[in-house]
Design a protein around this motif. Sequence first.
Motif, short mmCIF file in Angstrom:
data_model
loop_
_atom_site.label_atom_id
_atom_site.label_comp_id
_atom_site.label_asym_id
_atom_site.label_seq_id
_atom_site.Cartn_x
_atom_site.Cartn_y
_atom_site.Cartn_z
N HIS A 1 23.59 17.36 24.42
CA HIS A 1 24.04 15.66 23.74
C HIS A 1 25.62 16.11 22.85
N ALA A 2 25.18 17.39 21.78
CA ALA A 2 25.66 18.25 20.99
C ALA A 2 27.58 18.32 21.88
N ARG B 1 33.96 26.94 19.64
CA ARG B 1 33.57 26.34 17.90
C ARG B 1 32.27 25.28 18.45
N PHE B 2 31.84 25.56 19.65
CA PHE B 2 30.78 24.73 19.92
C PHE B 2 29.52 25.75 19.55
N ARG B 3 29.75 27.08 20.02
CA ARG B 3 29.16 28.98 20.08
C ARG B 3 29.38 28.62 18.21
N TYR B 4 30.03 28.79 17.60
CA TYR B 4 30.06 28.92 16.40
C TYR B 4 29.66 28.25 15.82
N GLU B 5 29.28 26.62 15.52
CA GLU B 5 28.64 25.65 15.16
C GLU B 5 27.34 25.53 15.48
N HIS B 6 27.02 26.55 16.82
CA HIS B 6 25.26 26.45 17.20
C HIS B 6 25.46 27.73 17.77
N PRO B 7 24.66 29.04 16.95
CA PRO B 7 24.85 30.46 17.73
C PRO B 7 23.51 30.50 17.97
N GLU B 8 22.85 29.38 17.61
CA GLU B 8 21.35 30.00 18.36
C GLU B 8 21.04 29.05 19.72
#
Length: 320
Positions: free
Chosen positions: A271-272, A111-118
């Motif tokens: 942090h995220a 989910r983290f990678r999906y929300e922060h793809p960059e």
Amino acid sequence: MYDPTQLRTFLSVAHTLSFTRAARRLGLRQSTVSQHVRRLEEATGRQLFTRDTHSVELTEDGEAMLGFARRILDVHEQAAQFFAGTRLRGRLRFGASEDFVLTRLPEILERFRYEHPEVDLELTVELSGTLHEKLAAGELDLVLAKRRPKDTRGELVWRDELVWVGARGLRLEPDRPVPLIVYPPPGITRELALRALERQGREWRIVCTSGSLNGLLAAARAGLGVMVHSRGLIPPGLVRVPDRAGLPEPGRVDFVVAHGRRRPSARGAAHALAAAILSGGDRLKRGAVEKAHEKEAAETGEAETGEAEEAAEAGAPYRR
């Protein structure tokens, strides 16, 4: 409808089951934490916690609010990032201990990678002791791992009891050294297991050493010996060693998220991800138990199916 600040406070109390620890984690006064929870309860019209002078527990409505609170805060964060026009970027070196291989950590990372793809997420899976060494050396930006007793570094995800586990039916001879299955140094559970046995004056011998959790599990399931493991993360195929075996209590362990020397390019991403792990701490623990039950149920079903087929071939009725 619900104040995000109050929801964050609610999640912190739910994860720590303590208004005092939640206040320390959030940097608030305990009275402020109580006020946030009370106002959220007024907004929902439901009691979210049962509490007295000794304990804090979630009610059924509180359990339901956990999922709602996470989703509301997730959407709130996504909207804030979208309209702020800022997106997390950079390389994040994240380390997770072997303990989380069988939990729902992959789902949190997905989910983290999906929300922060960059964000370029680089994962290292190692022993907790090794991860803390790499963190101190500046080789990692964030770790999710056990911490040693009396170590106060890191944010608490949850605290758990350590127990002895082994194959079902394994018997320990009281007059023979305890056969140990352990991580190599600087494994934290290894250190606690040896320390507990030495305090008791119990002889021991190491029958298996592996830096891989799968290696330790293979040895334990084969009945080679016993190992110390978190009670809330007992893997499928293993059971807690009964008290009549006379093994000493290994103690408790803290699972924490710890930040390293924050590089400017990794600060926001670290942090995220830390926030995502802290808000999903109960899912990590419960997810491991759920997966264990699912696997055991599947194995039981396969065994029963095989027994039924054998009975049918023999022309005999199958009774469970």
